[in-house]
Design a protein around this motif. Sequence first.
Motif, PDB file in Angstrom:
ATOM      1  N   LEU A  17      56.870 -82.953 -51.897  1.00  0.00           N
ATOM      2  CA  LEU A  17      56.071 -82.547 -53.063  1.00  0.00           C
ATOM      3  C   LEU A  17      54.684 -82.076 -52.621  1.00  0.00           C
ATOM      4  O   LEU A  17      54.147 -81.105 -53.162  1.00  0.00           O
ATOM      5  N   GLY A  18      54.113 -82.768 -51.648  1.00  0.00           N
ATOM      6  CA  GLY A  18      52.812 -82.355 -51.124  1.00  0.00           C
ATOM      7  C   GLY A  18      52.866 -81.008 -50.439  1.00  0.00           C
ATOM      8  O   GLY A  18      51.988 -80.165 -50.628  1.00  0.00           O
ATOM      9  N   ILE A  19      53.899 -80.770 -49.658  1.00  0.00           N
ATOM     10  CA  ILE A  19      54.048 -79.483 -48.969  1.00  0.00           C
ATOM     11  C   ILE A  19      54.282 -78.367 -49.980  1.00  0.00           C
ATOM     12  O   ILE A  19      53.726 -77.267 -49.849  1.00  0.00           O
ATOM     13  N   ARG A  20      55.077 -78.638 -51.013  1.00  0.00           N
ATOM     14  CA  ARG A  20      55.301 -77.635 -52.068  1.00  0.00           C
ATOM     15  C   ARG A  20      53.996 -77.269 -52.761  1.00  0.00           C
ATOM     16  O   ARG A  20      53.800 -76.127 -53.161  1.00  0.00           O
ATOM     17  N   ALA A  21      53.122 -78.255 -52.909  1.00  0.00           N
ATOM     18  CA  ALA A  21      51.843 -78.002 -53.577  1.00  0.00           C
ATOM     19  C   ALA A  21      51.002 -76.992 -52.795  1.00  0.00           C
ATOM     20  O   ALA A  21      50.275 -76.202 -53.388  1.00  0.00           O
ATOM     21  N   PHE A  22      51.098 -77.009 -51.472  1.00  0.00           N
ATOM     22  CA  PHE A  22      50.345 -76.060 -50.641  1.00  0.00           C
ATOM     23  C   PHE A  22      50.688 -74.609 -50.984  1.00  0.00           C
ATOM     24  O   PHE A  22      49.841 -73.732 -50.902  1.00  0.00           O
ATOM     25  N   PHE A  23      51.937 -74.363 -51.337  1.00  0.00           N
ATOM     26  CA  PHE A  23      52.401 -72.996 -51.548  1.00  0.00           C
ATOM     27  C   PHE A  23      52.521 -72.613 -53.016  1.00  0.00           C
ATOM     28  O   PHE A  23      52.967 -71.516 -53.327  1.00  0.00           O
ATOM     29  N   ALA A  24      52.145 -73.490 -53.916  1.00  0.00           N
ATOM     30  CA  ALA A  24      52.258 -73.213 -55.348  1.00  0.00           C
ATOM     31  C   ALA A  24      51.222 -72.172 -55.778  1.00  0.00           C
ATOM     32  O   ALA A  24      50.097 -72.153 -55.289  1.00  0.00           O
ATOM     33  N   LYS A  25      51.619 -71.318 -56.686  1.00  0.00           N
ATOM     34  CA  LYS A  25      50.720 -70.281 -57.213  1.00  0.00           C
ATOM     35  C   LYS A  25      49.915 -70.798 -58.406  1.00  0.00           C
ATOM     36  O   LYS A  25      48.807 -70.356 -58.640  1.00  0.00           O
ATOM     37  N   LYS A  26      50.499 -71.724 -59.161  1.00  0.00           N
ATOM     38  CA  LYS A  26      49.833 -72.323 -60.315  1.00  0.00           C
ATOM     39  C   LYS A  26      49.320 -73.701 -59.910  1.00  0.00           C
ATOM     40  O   LYS A  26      49.845 -74.310 -58.975  1.00  0.00           O
ATOM     41  N   ASN A  40      39.080 -74.157 -61.201  1.00  0.00           N
ATOM     42  CA  ASN A  40      38.220 -73.108 -60.642  1.00  0.00           C
ATOM     43  C   ASN A  40      38.867 -72.376 -59.474  1.00  0.00           C
ATOM     44  O   ASN A  40      38.880 -71.160 -59.418  1.00  0.00           O
ATOM     45  N   ASP A  41      39.356 -73.130 -58.512  1.00  0.00           N
ATOM     46  CA  ASP A  41      39.920 -72.579 -57.278  1.00  0.00           C
ATOM     47  C   ASP A  41      41.330 -73.147 -57.116  1.00  0.00           C
ATOM     48  O   ASP A  41      41.504 -74.256 -56.615  1.00  0.00           O
ATOM     49  N   VAL A  42      42.337 -72.395 -57.546  1.00  0.00           N
ATOM     50  CA  VAL A  42      43.711 -72.892 -57.550  1.00  0.00           C
ATOM     51  C   VAL A  42      44.185 -73.195 -56.133  1.00  0.00           C
ATOM     52  O   VAL A  42      44.786 -74.242 -55.882  1.00  0.00           O
ATOM     53  N   ALA A  48      44.133 -79.522 -51.719  1.00  0.00           N
ATOM     54  CA  ALA A  48      43.620 -80.892 -51.785  1.00  0.00           C
ATOM     55  C   ALA A  48      44.666 -81.845 -52.364  1.00  0.00           C
ATOM     56  O   ALA A  48      44.885 -82.943 -51.841  1.00  0.00           O
ATOM     57  N   THR A  49      45.335 -81.409 -53.429  1.00  0.00           N
ATOM     58  CA  THR A  49      46.360 -82.254 -54.046  1.00  0.00           C
ATOM     59  C   THR A  49      47.560 -82.403 -53.113  1.00  0.00           C
ATOM     60  O   THR A  49      48.122 -83.494 -52.980  1.00  0.00           O
ATOM     61  N   GLY A  50      47.948 -81.329 -52.445  1.00  0.00           N
ATOM     62  CA  GLY A  50      49.052 -81.401 -51.486  1.00  0.00           C
ATOM     63  C   GLY A  50      48.743 -82.329 -50.323  1.00  0.00           C
ATOM     64  O   GLY A  50      49.602 -83.095 -49.881  1.00  0.00           O
ATOM     65  N   GLU A  99      39.434 -83.861 -58.931  1.00  0.00           N
ATOM     66  CA  GLU A  99      39.265 -83.422 -60.315  1.00  0.00           C
ATOM     67  C   GLU A  99      37.843 -82.911 -60.563  1.00  0.00           C
ATOM     68  O   GLU A  99      37.645 -81.880 -61.188  1.00  0.00           O
ATOM     69  N   LYS A 100      36.865 -83.636 -60.071  1.00  0.00           N
ATOM     70  CA  LYS A 100      35.472 -83.226 -60.281  1.00  0.00           C
ATOM     71  C   LYS A 100      35.139 -81.917 -59.564  1.00  0.00           C
ATOM     72  O   LYS A 100      34.351 -81.127 -60.058  1.00  0.00           O
ATOM     73  N   LYS A 101      35.725 -81.708 -58.401  1.00  0.00           N
ATOM     74  CA  LYS A 101      35.399 -80.515 -57.629  1.00  0.00           C
ATOM     75  C   LYS A 101      36.085 -79.259 -58.167  1.00  0.00           C
ATOM     76  O   LYS A 101      35.476 -78.188 -58.179  1.00  0.00           O
ATOM     77  N   TYR A 102      37.314 -79.362 -58.633  1.00  0.00           N
ATOM     78  CA  TYR A 102      38.111 -78.177 -58.936  1.00  0.00           C
ATOM     79  C   TYR A 102      38.329 -77.900 -60.420  1.00  0.00           C
ATOM     80  O   TYR A 102      38.697 -76.785 -60.774  1.00  0.00           O
ATOM     81  N   HIS A 103      38.132 -78.869 -61.293  1.00  0.00           N
ATOM     82  CA  HIS A 103      38.386 -78.609 -62.715  1.00  0.00           C
ATOM     83  C   HIS A 103      37.167 -77.979 -63.364  1.00  0.00           C
ATOM     84  O   HIS A 103      36.036 -78.430 -63.211  1.00  0.00           O
ATOM     85  N   ALA A 104      37.420 -76.923 -64.119  1.00  0.00           N
ATOM     86  CA  ALA A 104      36.336 -76.171 -64.760  1.00  0.00           C
ATOM     87  C   ALA A 104      35.714 -76.947 -65.911  1.00  0.00           C
ATOM     88  O   ALA A 104      34.531 -76.791 -66.191  1.00  0.00           O
ATOM     89  N   ASP A 105      36.485 -77.790 -66.574  1.00  0.00           N
ATOM     90  CA  ASP A 105      35.984 -78.488 -67.750  1.00  0.00           C
ATOM     91  C   ASP A 105      35.326 -79.824 -67.421  1.00  0.00           C
ATOM     92  O   ASP A 105      34.972 -80.565 -68.314  1.00  0.00           O
ATOM     93  N   MET A 106      35.149 -80.128 -66.169  1.00  0.00           N
ATOM     94  CA  MET A 106      34.532 -81.418 -65.794  1.00  0.00           C
ATOM     95  C   MET A 106      33.037 -81.278 -65.670  1.00  0.00           C
ATOM     96  O   MET A 106      32.497 -80.323 -65.306  1.00  0.00           O
TER      97      MET A 106
END
Length: 106
Positions: A17-26, A40-42, A48-50, A99-106
Amino acid sequence: MAGFVIWALVGVLIIVLGIRAFFAKKPVGFWANAETGKVNDVKGYNRATGTLFTVYGIVFILLGLPLLAEQKMPLMLLTAFGVVFETIAVMAVYTLFIEKKYHADM
């Protein structure tokens, strides 16, 4: 032995799941059944999540090593409490940093 194999397979699934996250477009989801929200930065968010999922899976597998021991009971406490603390730490890292670094609404 069979218990560790099952444990390790779950850890490998988390790593995948972590490796898949690296290549996800969304933006990938972290919380179950929750919208990710505007990011902000997908690419950076997914990386980071991966990484978080991959490290979680590796530590999860390592915490299962006591399943291979002959006398399991004392070491199983390390496994049980280790997974609880690891999970809490992952949630804290995600909420406080990713969440704090990448979410636009935070």
